[in-house]
Design a protein around this motif. Structure first.
Motif: not given
Length: 297
Positions: A150-170
Protein backbone atom coordinates in the motif's frame (compact mmCIF):
# COMPACT_ATOMS: atom_id res chain seq x y z
CA UNK A 1 -23.67 -17.22 43.77
CA UNK A 2 -27.36 -16.36 44.32
CA UNK A 3 -29.51 -14.38 41.91
CA UNK A 4 -28.84 -11.02 43.56
CA UNK A 5 -25.07 -11.60 43.39
CA UNK A 6 -25.38 -12.43 39.70
CA UNK A 7 -27.32 -9.21 39.06
CA UNK A 8 -24.79 -7.15 41.03
CA UNK A 9 -21.92 -8.75 39.12
CA UNK A 10 -23.59 -7.83 35.82
CA UNK A 11 -24.05 -4.26 37.04
CA UNK A 12 -20.38 -4.08 38.07
CA UNK A 13 -19.29 -5.22 34.61
CA UNK A 14 -21.32 -2.41 33.05
CA UNK A 15 -19.90 0.16 35.47
CA UNK A 16 -16.34 -1.02 34.71
CA UNK A 17 -17.04 -0.47 31.01
CA UNK A 18 -18.38 3.08 31.51
CA UNK A 19 -15.09 5.06 31.46
CA UNK A 20 -13.96 3.24 28.32
CA UNK A 21 -17.29 3.92 26.59
CA UNK A 22 -16.97 7.59 27.56
CA UNK A 23 -13.35 7.83 26.45
CA UNK A 24 -13.79 6.22 23.04
CA UNK A 25 -17.30 7.41 22.19
CA UNK A 26 -17.27 8.80 18.66
CA UNK A 27 -13.75 7.46 17.99
CA UNK A 28 -12.79 5.37 14.96
CA UNK A 29 -11.50 1.87 15.67
CA UNK A 30 -10.17 -0.54 13.06
CA UNK A 31 -10.57 -4.29 13.61
CA UNK A 32 -8.35 -6.59 11.55
CA UNK A 33 -10.34 -9.80 11.44
CA UNK A 34 -8.63 -13.06 10.54
CA UNK A 35 -7.49 -16.46 11.73
CA UNK A 36 -9.68 -19.16 13.26
CA UNK A 37 -12.36 -16.64 14.23
CA UNK A 38 -13.22 -16.45 10.51
CA UNK A 39 -13.59 -20.21 10.10
CA UNK A 40 -15.66 -21.15 13.17
CA UNK A 41 -19.26 -19.95 12.75
CA UNK A 42 -19.84 -19.45 16.47
CA UNK A 43 -16.67 -17.40 16.87
CA UNK A 44 -17.57 -15.43 13.75
CA UNK A 45 -20.97 -14.55 15.20
CA UNK A 46 -19.39 -13.49 18.50
CA UNK A 47 -16.88 -11.20 16.77
CA UNK A 48 -19.66 -9.56 14.77
CA UNK A 49 -21.79 -9.19 17.90
CA UNK A 50 -18.83 -7.43 19.56
CA UNK A 51 -18.45 -5.06 16.61
CA UNK A 52 -22.20 -4.39 16.56
CA UNK A 53 -22.17 -3.58 20.28
CA UNK A 54 -19.17 -1.26 19.85
CA UNK A 55 -21.10 0.55 17.10
CA UNK A 56 -24.27 0.83 19.18
CA UNK A 57 -22.46 2.33 22.21
CA UNK A 58 -20.91 5.06 20.10
CA UNK A 59 -17.68 3.69 18.62
CA UNK A 60 -17.09 3.96 14.86
CA UNK A 61 -15.78 0.53 13.84
CA UNK A 62 -14.16 -0.42 10.54
CA UNK A 63 -13.52 -4.09 9.75
CA UNK A 64 -10.58 -5.10 7.55
CA UNK A 65 -10.66 -8.85 6.96
CA UNK A 66 -8.44 -11.52 5.53
CA UNK A 67 -9.37 -14.94 4.25
CA UNK A 68 -6.08 -16.73 3.79
CA UNK A 69 -7.23 -20.18 4.90
CA UNK A 70 -10.26 -20.05 2.63
CA UNK A 71 -8.13 -18.87 -0.31
CA UNK A 72 -5.70 -21.76 0.24
CA UNK A 73 -8.61 -24.20 0.29
CA UNK A 74 -9.87 -22.99 -3.09
CA UNK A 75 -6.39 -22.89 -4.61
CA UNK A 76 -6.05 -26.59 -3.70
CA UNK A 77 -9.50 -27.34 -5.13
CA UNK A 78 -8.35 -25.76 -8.41
CA UNK A 79 -5.56 -28.34 -8.55
CA UNK A 80 -2.67 -26.16 -7.37
CA UNK A 81 -0.68 -25.95 -4.16
CA UNK A 82 -0.57 -22.67 -2.19
CA UNK A 83 2.95 -21.24 -2.17
CA UNK A 84 4.36 -18.78 0.35
CA UNK A 85 7.68 -16.92 0.47
CA UNK A 86 8.58 -15.20 3.75
CA UNK A 87 4.95 -15.45 4.84
CA UNK A 88 3.59 -13.81 1.66
CA UNK A 89 1.36 -15.71 -0.76
CA UNK A 90 2.83 -16.13 -4.24
CA UNK A 91 0.00 -14.77 -6.37
CA UNK A 92 -0.13 -15.48 -10.10
CA UNK A 93 -3.10 -14.44 -12.25
CA UNK A 94 -5.14 -17.57 -11.45
CA UNK A 95 -4.48 -17.26 -7.71
CA UNK A 96 -5.38 -13.56 -7.83
CA UNK A 97 -8.70 -14.43 -9.45
CA UNK A 98 -9.42 -17.02 -6.75
CA UNK A 99 -8.37 -14.64 -3.95
CA UNK A 100 -10.68 -11.88 -5.17
CA UNK A 101 -13.58 -14.30 -5.53
CA UNK A 102 -13.08 -15.79 -2.06
CA UNK A 103 -12.52 -12.45 -0.32
CA UNK A 104 -15.64 -11.04 -1.96
CA UNK A 105 -17.68 -13.98 -0.68
CA UNK A 106 -16.25 -13.62 2.83
CA UNK A 107 -16.90 -9.87 2.70
CA UNK A 108 -20.59 -10.23 1.94
CA UNK A 109 -21.07 -12.95 4.57
CA UNK A 110 -19.73 -10.54 7.21
CA UNK A 111 -22.06 -7.81 5.98
CA UNK A 112 -24.94 -10.27 6.22
CA UNK A 113 -24.08 -11.09 9.87
CA UNK A 114 -23.84 -7.41 10.80
CA UNK A 115 -27.11 -6.51 9.09
CA UNK A 116 -28.86 -9.40 10.89
CA UNK A 117 -28.05 -7.62 14.18
CA UNK A 118 -29.75 -4.42 13.10
CA UNK A 119 -26.56 -2.52 12.23
CA UNK A 120 -26.04 -1.06 8.75
CA UNK A 121 -22.92 -2.27 6.93
CA UNK A 122 -21.37 -1.93 3.48
CA UNK A 123 -18.81 -4.36 2.07
CA UNK A 124 -16.14 -3.02 -0.28
CA UNK A 125 -12.65 -3.84 -1.49
CA UNK A 126 -9.68 -1.52 -1.71
CA UNK A 127 -10.57 -1.07 -5.39
CA UNK A 128 -13.76 0.83 -4.56
CA UNK A 129 -13.35 4.59 -4.71
CA UNK A 130 -9.61 4.11 -5.25
CA UNK A 131 -9.34 3.26 -1.56
CA UNK A 132 -6.04 1.32 -1.72
CA UNK A 133 -3.38 2.28 -4.28
CA UNK A 134 -0.44 -0.11 -4.36
CA UNK A 135 2.98 -0.79 -5.80
CA UNK A 136 4.20 -4.32 -6.49
CA UNK A 137 5.59 -5.83 -3.27
CA UNK A 138 8.80 -7.83 -3.52
CA UNK A 139 9.92 -10.46 -1.03
CA UNK A 140 13.63 -9.90 -0.39
CA UNK A 141 13.93 -8.69 -3.98
CA UNK A 142 11.98 -11.66 -5.39
CA UNK A 143 8.91 -11.08 -7.59
CA UNK A 144 5.99 -12.99 -6.01
CA UNK A 145 3.32 -11.90 -8.47
CA UNK A 146 0.27 -9.77 -7.80
CA UNK A 147 1.06 -8.88 -4.19
CA UNK A 148 0.65 -5.22 -3.37
CA UNK A 149 2.38 -2.81 -1.02
CA UNK A 150 0.00 0.00 0.00
CA UNK A 151 1.40 3.37 -1.04
CA UNK A 152 -1.71 5.53 -0.79
CA UNK A 153 -5.07 5.41 0.98
CA UNK A 154 -7.98 7.53 -0.24
CA UNK A 155 -10.40 7.61 2.71
CA UNK A 156 -13.23 9.38 0.83
CA UNK A 157 -15.47 6.33 0.56
CA UNK A 158 -14.81 5.31 4.19
CA UNK A 159 -15.66 8.81 5.40
CA UNK A 160 -18.94 8.78 3.45
CA UNK A 161 -19.93 5.44 5.01
CA UNK A 162 -19.06 6.45 8.56
CA UNK A 163 -20.83 9.81 8.22
CA UNK A 164 -23.95 7.94 7.08
CA UNK A 165 -23.85 5.48 10.00
CA UNK A 166 -22.59 2.42 8.12
CA UNK A 167 -19.91 -0.02 9.29
CA UNK A 168 -17.34 -0.34 6.47
CA UNK A 169 -16.25 -3.96 5.85
CA UNK A 170 -13.11 -3.95 3.70
CA UNK A 171 -11.28 -6.77 1.93
CA UNK A 172 -7.58 -6.22 1.12
CA UNK A 173 -7.56 -5.95 -2.66
CA UNK A 174 -6.02 -2.89 -4.34
CA UNK A 175 -4.91 -1.51 -7.68
CA UNK A 176 -1.66 -0.12 -9.04
CA UNK A 177 -1.26 2.95 -11.27
CA UNK A 178 -2.21 0.86 -14.33
CA UNK A 179 -5.36 -0.42 -12.53
CA UNK A 180 -4.06 -3.99 -12.22
CA UNK A 181 -5.51 -5.96 -9.30
CA UNK A 182 -3.29 -6.89 -6.36
CA UNK A 183 -3.73 -8.98 -3.23
CA UNK A 184 -2.61 -7.17 -0.06
CA UNK A 185 -1.56 -8.68 3.26
CA UNK A 186 -4.55 -7.95 5.51
CA UNK A 187 -2.33 -6.75 8.39
CA UNK A 188 -0.66 -4.25 6.07
CA UNK A 189 -4.02 -3.05 4.75
CA UNK A 190 -5.45 -2.64 8.27
CA UNK A 191 -2.42 -0.61 9.40
CA UNK A 192 -2.54 1.63 6.33
CA UNK A 193 -6.28 2.26 6.75
CA UNK A 194 -6.02 2.84 10.52
CA UNK A 195 -3.25 5.37 9.93
CA UNK A 196 -5.15 7.17 7.16
CA UNK A 197 -8.39 7.54 9.14
CA UNK A 198 -6.45 8.51 12.31
CA UNK A 199 -8.00 5.62 14.23
CA UNK A 200 -7.98 5.73 18.01
CA UNK A 201 -7.53 1.96 18.15
CA UNK A 202 -6.39 -0.83 15.85
CA UNK A 203 -7.15 -4.38 16.98
CA UNK A 204 -5.66 -7.53 15.45
CA UNK A 205 -7.72 -10.68 15.99
CA UNK A 206 -5.21 -13.53 15.76
CA UNK A 207 -4.72 -17.17 16.74
CA UNK A 208 -2.48 -16.35 19.71
CA UNK A 209 -3.20 -14.89 23.14
CA UNK A 210 -0.98 -11.82 22.66
CA UNK A 211 2.72 -10.97 22.95
CA UNK A 212 4.90 -12.99 25.31
CA UNK A 213 8.16 -11.93 26.91
CA UNK A 214 9.17 -15.56 26.50
CA UNK A 215 7.10 -17.45 23.87
CA UNK A 216 7.80 -20.72 25.71
CA UNK A 217 6.32 -19.38 28.96
CA UNK A 218 2.54 -18.90 28.76
CA UNK A 219 2.66 -16.98 32.05
CA UNK A 220 4.77 -14.23 30.47
CA UNK A 221 1.93 -12.57 28.50
CA UNK A 222 2.56 -8.82 28.32
CA UNK A 223 -0.56 -6.70 28.92
CA UNK A 224 0.91 -3.41 27.70
CA UNK A 225 3.98 -2.32 25.76
CA UNK A 226 5.20 1.15 24.85
CA UNK A 227 6.86 1.63 21.45
CA UNK A 228 10.27 1.67 23.14
CA UNK A 229 9.50 -1.60 24.96
CA UNK A 230 8.14 -3.17 21.74
CA UNK A 231 11.26 -2.20 19.77
CA UNK A 232 13.44 -3.59 22.54
CA UNK A 233 11.46 -6.85 22.37
CA UNK A 234 11.90 -6.99 18.58
CA UNK A 235 15.67 -6.68 19.05
CA UNK A 236 15.77 -9.31 21.81
CA UNK A 237 15.41 -12.29 19.47
CA UNK A 238 12.49 -13.62 21.55
CA UNK A 239 9.96 -12.77 18.85
CA UNK A 240 9.78 -14.84 15.70
CA UNK A 241 7.56 -16.12 12.94
CA UNK A 242 4.47 -14.15 12.02
CA UNK A 243 4.58 -12.13 15.24
CA UNK A 244 7.69 -10.24 14.12
CA UNK A 245 6.07 -8.33 11.21
CA UNK A 246 2.84 -7.97 13.22
CA UNK A 247 4.59 -6.14 16.08
CA UNK A 248 6.54 -4.06 13.56
CA UNK A 249 3.22 -3.14 11.91
CA UNK A 250 1.87 -2.12 15.33
CA UNK A 251 4.90 0.10 16.02
CA UNK A 252 4.66 1.71 12.58
CA UNK A 253 0.92 2.40 13.03
CA UNK A 254 1.46 4.09 16.39
CA UNK A 255 4.34 6.18 15.06
CA UNK A 256 1.95 7.28 12.29
CA UNK A 257 -0.70 8.47 14.74
CA UNK A 258 -2.80 5.49 15.90
CA UNK A 259 -3.13 5.79 19.68
CA UNK A 260 -3.33 2.12 20.68
CA UNK A 261 -2.89 -1.19 18.91
CA UNK A 262 -4.26 -4.41 20.41
CA UNK A 263 -3.18 -7.97 19.63
CA UNK A 264 -5.99 -10.30 20.71
CA UNK A 265 -6.87 -13.98 20.62
CA UNK A 266 -9.82 -14.16 18.24
CA UNK A 267 -10.49 -17.72 19.40
CA UNK A 268 -11.65 -16.39 22.77
CA UNK A 269 -15.31 -15.42 22.91
CA UNK A 270 -15.87 -11.66 23.01
CA UNK A 271 -12.15 -10.86 23.15
CA UNK A 272 -12.80 -7.39 21.71
CA UNK A 273 -15.18 -6.46 24.51
CA UNK A 274 -12.92 -7.91 27.21
CA UNK A 275 -9.92 -5.96 25.92
CA UNK A 276 -11.71 -2.67 25.31
CA UNK A 277 -14.03 -2.56 28.32
CA UNK A 278 -12.18 -4.13 31.27
CA UNK A 279 -9.31 -2.87 33.39
CA UNK A 280 -7.03 -5.80 32.78
CA UNK A 281 -7.94 -6.76 29.24
CA UNK A 282 -7.00 -10.14 27.81
CA UNK A 283 -4.44 -9.47 25.07
CA UNK A 284 -1.52 -7.12 24.52
CA UNK A 285 -1.96 -3.38 24.00
CA UNK A 286 0.89 -1.46 22.35
CA UNK A 287 0.82 2.28 23.04
CA UNK A 288 2.90 5.34 22.23
CA UNK A 289 5.60 6.31 24.72
CA UNK A 290 3.67 9.49 25.53
CA UNK A 291 0.43 7.67 26.38
CA UNK A 292 -0.52 6.87 29.97
CA UNK A 293 -0.84 3.19 30.64
CA UNK A 294 -4.41 2.35 31.56
CA UNK A 295 -3.84 -1.15 32.88
CA UNK A 296 -3.93 -1.38 36.67
CA UNK A 297 -3.70 -4.45 38.83
Amino acid sequence: MDKMDIYLHKAQVLIEALPYIQRFNGKIIVVKYGGSAMIDDELKQNVIKDVALLKLVGFKPIIVHGGGKEISKWVKLSGNEPEFINGLRVTDEDTMEIAEMVLGRVNKSLVQYIESLGVKAVGISGKDGGLLKVDKKLSNGKDIGFVGDVKEVDTSIINIMIENDFVPVICPIGMDDEFNTYNINADDAACAIATAVKAEKLAFLTDIEGVYEDPKDKESLISELTIAEAEELLQSGNVGGGMLPKIQNCVDAIKSGVSRVHILDGRMEHSLLLEFFTNRGIGTAIISDAEDKYFHE
